[in-house]
Scaffold this active site. Sequence first.
Site: not given
Length: 359
Positions: A18, A41-42, A75-76, A97, A141, A167, A171, A197, A216
Amino acid sequence: GFESTAMPQSILITGGAGYVGSHTAAAIIEKQSDVEIVVVDNLHNAYRADGQKKPEPIRIIEEMTGKEIYFYDLDIRNAKALSRVFENHDIDCVIHFAALKAVGESVDKPLEYYQANISGTCTLFEVMRKYEVYKLVYSSSCTVYGEPEKLPINEGHPTGKGLTSPYGKSKFFCEEIMKDLCTSDKKWMVISLRYFNPVGAHKSGRIGEDPSGIPNNLMPFIAQVAVGRLNELMVFGNDYPTIDGTGVRDYIHVQDLAEGHLKAVKLFQQPGFSGFHAVNLGTGTGYSVLQMVSAFEKASGRKVPYKIVGRRAGDIAANYADVSLSQRLLGWRAIRTLDDMCADTWRWQSNNPNGFKKS
Ligand code: NAD
Ligand code: WQD
């Protein structure tokens, strides 16, 4: 002494295909070429070209650095697949991540977000414990702070209050889980990095942020307007109590962010280091939406047409970090400027107008 600055031999990066993960993999290889990088990573939000074994960002980093990156498409939440990775590599620490990250989408798909972000994270921790790997850097975040009580925000600011999206809550919940883990067993060492950011791209212009569909976030949206992929930016509100009425945020260059992760990993080698530590990663300076637009126009030499529309649900007026803990604890601070962020985003966007998919 020598011992305290030695780097781990092998680092597992979840979600390493990512945006932030790939830049972190590149930064670690560039600064510390003796470390083995293992990525899982998936490909939920990463692109692998037809006929390739590895996702594009990973393949390109290998090409740029001449170093192999071990890659597993998994997939984790799949403990068995994850265990095989720990069997195959002598992992010293994990930078985690992998997560779903679209705030708006999470409101419509809470189960998918809690599944991926919370169950996935717990599964990872179980596998880590099974293989006695207790060193963890977590992608948190600034969203965990909710509406700021005062600015700049330091790590002592309350978290979890008035969070509006699954979301953001995921976190926050993961941070609580990691605190409980650290309380239960002193072997755990957790550094939860609270990003502000992230923007910008690798200096080469060959890897960068590649959102699927309409972006987004502000910076990729501006970049796609500048390159002609989108017509105009919608500015979400100009009646906030800020310098020009538009929202203010602490944008941080992804390269600075990536280097912050390397500093965090090095902290694990410090004698006596243990427990849970939350650390802001930001610049400490806020810019408004309109300041971002004009900085990008300057860097790109392109016009970025915009119109003012209503506020976006859940947005806050202004947000920026107190960065003193990151300096004290990690010995890290952001060094790249807003012009660097815009110039590097533009190099990536203009060289790759369609992102990693060439057509
Ligand atoms: P990204 O979507 O580019 O990267 C996440 C990667 O994880 C993707 O490649 C995706 O395919 C992978 N992934 C998702 N679910 C997975 C699963 N179940 N198993 C394996 N892999 C999976 O996002 P990013 O911007 O690089 O963000 C990385 C992390 O940083 C995330 O945890 C995100 O919440 C956090 N974060 C991002 C920002 C931001 O604005 N970019 C800000 C604060 C925190
Ligand atoms: C920035 C500013 C918008 C798009 C998000 C997550 C946060 C964290 C970072 C993951 C705001 C304005 C935006 C547009 C606009 N991510 N804007 N037009 O909302 O600060 O933070 O990413 O953890 O949790 O919420 O970032 O880039 O979406 O918005 O006017 O088309 O740009 O209103 O003021 P945000 P953003």
